[in-house]
Write an enzyme that holds these catalytic residues in place. Structure first.
Site, PDB file in Angstrom:
ATOM      1  N   GLU A  61       4.388   6.136  -1.163  1.00  0.00           N
ATOM      2  CA  GLU A  61       4.218   5.257  -0.006  1.00  0.00           C
ATOM      3  C   GLU A  61       5.510   4.507   0.259  1.00  0.00           C
ATOM      4  OE1 GLU A  61      -0.383   3.811  -1.004  1.00  0.00           O
ATOM      5  OE2 GLU A  61       1.326   2.443  -1.214  1.00  0.00           O
ATOM      6  N   LYS A  63       7.541   1.215   0.420  1.00  0.00           N
ATOM      7  CA  LYS A  63       7.482  -0.123  -0.149  1.00  0.00           C
ATOM      8  C   LYS A  63       7.693  -1.102   0.999  1.00  0.00           C
ATOM      9  CE  LYS A  63       9.071  -3.038  -3.918  1.00  0.00           C
ATOM     10  NZ  LYS A  63       9.025  -4.273  -3.124  1.00  0.00           N
ATOM     11  N   ARG A  68       1.995  -9.577   0.009  1.00  0.00           N
ATOM     12  CA  ARG A  68       0.840  -8.884  -0.566  1.00  0.00           C
ATOM     13  C   ARG A  68      -0.413  -9.723  -0.343  1.00  0.00           C
ATOM     14  NH1 ARG A  68       0.834  -5.385  -5.069  1.00  0.00           N
ATOM     15  NH2 ARG A  68      -1.214  -4.402  -5.288  1.00  0.00           N
ATOM     16  N   ARG A  83      -1.022 -12.899  -3.541  1.00  0.00           N
ATOM     17  CA  ARG A  83      -1.023 -12.359  -4.900  1.00  0.00           C
ATOM     18  C   ARG A  83      -1.382 -13.431  -5.933  1.00  0.00           C
ATOM     19  NH1 ARG A  83       1.956  -8.081  -6.939  1.00  0.00           N
ATOM     20  NH2 ARG A  83       3.348  -8.049  -5.134  1.00  0.00           N
ATOM     21  N   GLU A 112      -0.498  -5.281   2.545  1.00  0.00           N
ATOM     22  CA  GLU A 112       0.540  -6.274   2.846  1.00  0.00           C
ATOM     23  C   GLU A 112       0.504  -6.627   4.330  1.00  0.00           C
ATOM     24  OE1 GLU A 112       4.414  -6.391   1.344  1.00  0.00           O
ATOM     25  OE2 GLU A 112       3.994  -5.182  -0.437  1.00  0.00           O
ATOM     26  N   PHE A 153      -3.418  -0.437   1.829  1.00  0.00           N
ATOM     27  CA  PHE A 153      -3.137   0.793   1.080  1.00  0.00           C
ATOM     28  C   PHE A 153      -4.153   1.056  -0.030  1.00  0.00           C
ATOM     29  CE2 PHE A 153       0.213  -2.392  -0.148  1.00  0.00           C
ATOM     30  CZ  PHE A 153      -0.384  -2.848  -1.324  1.00  0.00           C
TER      31      PHE A 153
END
Length: 215
Positions: A61, A63, A68, A83, A112, A153
């Site tokens: 994937e 980045k 996040r 996060r 994200e 994701f």
């Protein structure tokens, strides 16, 4: 729909789409009855070890250069968390509203939130004003000035079933069915077993890099 990702025709049968997705999740070995508690999840950090770019057991994937976010939905209520576990629902109200329109009464997404530059590349510097705004008047102003999208994701829960025991490959299949279209919430694409083209693309376009994940 920019919120749900459903077409006009699909909106009329959203409950049927939801039921079909939940039945598919229920039929997968490893999907267990029970909720995933977003307050206790700690999203995994990326390691920087070298990996092959042509491993058939890996998914590749982009980045993303963003923030996040875990998104938890229970009926009409959506909670967004960084996060660290800190709640940020008020910082990104349009994303919470879009998650609330997905065809799933209960779900937990991992992804994200990003803001794109003029060339369509995720840029953390572009997102920074959204993260630093606190007062209601600031939030309203930067929401108009800095549009964002949530690129999901992973799908950790669906319809009251924990999916964390499933292979990532299976979770992504369900995610692509749940998150449709290119609106405020999008499913992040990936390549399976062939990461070289994505790596070369990142170098050419000056993107942050590639993440590899065990399928």
């Amino acid at each position: 729909s920019v919120l749900s990702g459903l077409t006009v025709e699909e909106l009329g049968r959203a409950l049927k789409i939801q039921a079909d997705l939940e039945d598919r999740a229920k039929a997968l070995p490893g999907a267990k009855t029970g909720r995933v508690d977003g307050t206790k999840l700690v999203p995994m950090l990326c390691a920087t070890t070298q990996v092959k770019l042509d491993d058939p057991d890996l998914l590749y994937e982009l980045k993303l250069d963003g923030a996040r976010i875990l998104a938890s939905r229970r009926g009409g209520a959506v909670v967004l968390r960084y996060r660290t576990g800190r709640i940020c629902t008020q910082t990104f109200p349009e994303i919470a509203r879009a998650v609330a329109k997905l065809p799933a009464e209960r779900c937990v997404l991992d992804g994200e939130i990003v803001a794109f530059d003029d060339l369509g590349r995720p840029r953390f510097q572009r997102l920074a004003p959204r993260l630093m705004s606190v007062r209601p008047d600031e939030l309203l102003r930067v929401r108009d000035e800095v549009p964002v999208a949530y690129l999901a994701f992973d799908l950790l829960e669906l319809g009251g079933r924990s999916l964390v025991g499933l292979p990532l490959r299976d979770r992504k299949v369900l995610l692509a069915e749940l998150v449709r279209g290119r609106g405020l919430v999008r499913a992040l694409d990936h390549l399976e077993g062939h990461g070289r083209a994505l790596f070369d693309f990142c170098r050419a376009e000056r993107l942050e890099g590639v993440v590899s994940k065990r399928a």
